[in-house]
Design a protein around this motif. Structure first.
Motif, PDB file in Angstrom:
ATOM      1  N   VAL A 178       0.879  -1.182   0.000  1.00  0.00           N
ATOM      2  CA  VAL A 178       0.000   0.000   0.000  1.00  0.00           C
ATOM      3  C   VAL A 178       0.913   1.227   0.000  1.00  0.00           C
ATOM      4  CG1 VAL A 178      -1.726   1.277   1.346  1.00  0.00           C
ATOM      5  CG2 VAL A 178      -1.760  -1.233   1.337  1.00  0.00           C
ATOM      6  N   ASP A 179       0.619   2.208  -0.857  1.00  0.00           N
ATOM      7  CA  ASP A 179       1.431   3.431  -0.844  1.00  0.00           C
ATOM      8  C   ASP A 179       0.552   4.670  -0.862  1.00  0.00           C
ATOM      9  OD1 ASP A 179       0.604   3.740  -3.484  1.00  0.00           O
ATOM     10  OD2 ASP A 179       2.612   3.924  -4.322  1.00  0.00           O
ATOM     11  N   GLY A 180       1.205   5.845  -0.964  1.00  0.00           N
ATOM     12  CA  GLY A 180       0.483   7.119  -0.962  1.00  0.00           C
ATOM     13  C   GLY A 180      -0.508   7.203  -2.111  1.00  0.00           C
ATOM     14  N   THR A 181      -0.195   6.593  -3.237  1.00  0.00           N
ATOM     15  CA  THR A 181      -1.115   6.625  -4.384  1.00  0.00           C
ATOM     16  C   THR A 181      -2.419   5.905  -4.034  1.00  0.00           C
ATOM     17  OG1 THR A 181       0.745   6.706  -5.887  1.00  0.00           O
ATOM     18  CG2 THR A 181      -1.365   6.000  -6.823  1.00  0.00           C
ATOM     19  N   ASP A 182      -2.329   4.774  -3.317  1.00  0.00           N
ATOM     20  CA  ASP A 182      -3.558   4.066  -2.925  1.00  0.00           C
ATOM     21  C   ASP A 182      -4.428   4.976  -2.049  1.00  0.00           C
ATOM     22  OD1 ASP A 182      -2.979   1.452  -4.123  1.00  0.00           O
ATOM     23  OD2 ASP A 182      -1.352   1.386  -2.674  1.00  0.00           O
ATOM     24  N   HIS A 232      -1.369  -2.072  -6.673  1.00  0.00           N
ATOM     25  CA  HIS A 232      -0.490  -2.110  -7.858  1.00  0.00           C
ATOM     26  C   HIS A 232       0.916  -2.590  -7.519  1.00  0.00           C
ATOM     27  CE1 HIS A 232       0.006   1.934  -6.102  1.00  0.00           C
ATOM     28  NE2 HIS A 232       1.237   1.875  -6.559  1.00  0.00           N
ATOM     29  N   GLU A 233       1.166  -2.889  -6.234  1.00  0.00           N
ATOM     30  CA  GLU A 233       2.519  -3.326  -5.822  1.00  0.00           C
ATOM     31  C   GLU A 233       2.449  -4.793  -5.409  1.00  0.00           C
ATOM     32  OE1 GLU A 233       3.563  -0.817  -2.524  1.00  0.00           O
ATOM     33  OE2 GLU A 233       3.776   0.958  -3.766  1.00  0.00           O
ATOM     34  N   ALA A 234       2.391  -5.691  -6.382  1.00  0.00           N
ATOM     35  CA  ALA A 234       2.083  -7.089  -6.050  1.00  0.00           C
ATOM     36  C   ALA A 234       3.280  -8.019  -6.202  1.00  0.00           C
ATOM     37  CB  ALA A 234       0.950  -7.574  -6.949  1.00  0.00           C
TER      38      ALA A 234
HETATM   39 ZN    ZN Z   1       2.775   3.247  -6.260  1.00  0.00          ZN
END
Ligand code: ZN
Ligand code: NAP
Ligand code: BGC
Length: 358
Positions: A37-41, A63-65
């Motif tokens: 999970v990142d800031g974009t999520d 998107h980071e799988a």
């Molecule tokens: Zn990202």
């Protein structure tokens, strides 16, 4: 199967039930292990960035799988291979950017981004992907493979920044990362351990005690508080920076970077801000650019080669740093923690299934 999605008019993730996807010709079926999970999520959840798939009222996130090939389905993979998917897909058949392997350079309308723009993401028990968008990684990276996508973002940004300095002899010594979120900290660790910077700095806006400040200092880097030292004063208080990597999404930083750079320096801009009008002294900034040969590059997304480089980079990052970066790996029954956006959470991942080596 279970999937984690955001529904239209909602701002928090929910677990939904969707069919297991069927692999088309040329696609493999992948069992998902973990998704970061990142800031974009967070921006996608808030509705500030991204798009639902056409005609749908929900978007499967992620998107980071990292996952394990369950059914190679005639692709070059074998069952059990550990793989990481790239993010962009062509919206209507292929196009020139995808054909030459440069989807990361495609303009709006020429791509979807899984979990972000117009296509469902990877936060589901299984996903399918055309084989050309899957990168095999060593099995020992299965647990932290969700860090490969964010690292690949920085691989691309640095490649472009360095390319802009390749016409002369550039020997950078100082680098500053703006932002102590997960992208900023990963990048700082790369600048300390993989790139040859003698002095590094990382900018935040937090008071001590704070786990990100601890991580910055444990890396041997200097923490700079933007409330005491704004970016456009950094060159006076510390030194002009040969490289600046902006990962705050705070739009003023894009312009303040120009002043904070040393002569011949380069700034890479990664943040994705929302519209914000403010005043700048355009004349001074324009002159600063020209008379000191400075450059700014914007960079988004990454390609297969950046993912490969990111896997090599991940292998070089110290374990203690990675332990302090990943503050939690959560199952579906604890989504609240997985998507927490507070000062004790740095990087989290959702675990969809456990990795068992066959
Ligand atoms: Zn990202
Ligand atoms: P994040 O976790 O939200 O991190 C942003 C960090 O910047 C936070 O730690 C925040 O501090 C800090 N910050 C914000 N404004 C600041 C200010 N004025 N002064 C000092 N620090 C400030 O997000 P992330 O996942 O690390 O990503 C960073 C940015 O890059 C986001 O905008 C994201 O959308 C973007 N991104 C772009 C790409 C790309 O391909 N270009 C890829 C991934 C991410 P606090 O937590 O204390 O508020
Ligand atoms: C993702 C990139 C994507 C960018 C813009 C980032 O968080 O990691 O793959 O291109 O957001 O949507």
């Amino acid at each position: 199967m279970d999937a984690i999605a955001v529904r239209r008019d909602e701002q928090r993730p929910s677990v939904i039930d969707v069919p297991i996807p069927e692999a088309d010709a040329g696609e493999a079926l992948v069992r998902t292990l973990r998704v970061g999970v990142d800031g974009t999520d967070q921006e996608v959840l808030r509705g500030g960035h991204g798009e639902f798939p056409e005609g749908e009222d929900h978007l499967i996130l992620g998107h980071e799988a990292v996952g394990v090939v369950e059914d190679p389905n005639g692709t070059r993979f074998e069952e059990g291979d550990v793989v990481v998917p790239t993010v962009r897909r062509p919206p209507n058949g292929t196009n020139a950017y995808f054909e030459r392997g440069e989807a990361h350079m495609a303009p709006d309308g020429e791509y979807h981004e899984r979990g972000i723009v117009g296509a469902h993401g990877f936060m589901a028990e299984y996903f399918t992907s055309p084989e050309e968008f899957l990168v095999e990684i060593p099995r020992e990276q299965a647990a932290l493979g969700f860090l490969i996508e964010p690292i690949s973002i920085t691989e691309k940004a640095l490649e472009h920044a360095y390319a802009s300095r390749s016409a002369f002899e550039w020997t950078p010594e100082s680098a500053m990362v703006l932002g102590n979120g997960s992208l900023g900290l990963l990048t700082l660790a790369m600048l300390e351990h993989v790139h040859p910077y003698e002095r590094t700095y990382c900018l935040g806006r937090r008071d001590r005690p704070d786990p990100t400040i601890d991580a910055i200092e444990a890396l041997g880097s200097t923490y700079v508080d933007s409330r005491e030292t704004p970016v456009n004063e950094v060159h006076e208080v510390h030194e002009g920076m040969d490289l600046i990597y902006e990962a705050t999404g705070y739009a003023r930083h894009a312009f303040e970077t120009i002043e904070a750079l040393a002569p011949n320096g380069v700034g890479a801009l990664l943040g994705v801000p929302e519209p914000w009008e403010f005043e700048i002294d355009g004349g001074t900034l324009h002159e600063e650019f020209v008379l000191h040969n400075k450059a700014l590059v914007g960079s988004v997304n990454s390609g297969v080669d950046h993912f490969r480089a990111a896997s090599d980079t991940l292998a070089q990052l110290p374990e203690e740093f990675l332990d302090s970066l990943v503050t939690g790996v959560h199952t579906l029954d604890d989504l609240e923690s997985a998507f927490a956006d507070d000062d004790t959470t740095i990087k989290t991942a959702v675990e969809l299934s456990a990795y068992e080596e066959r």
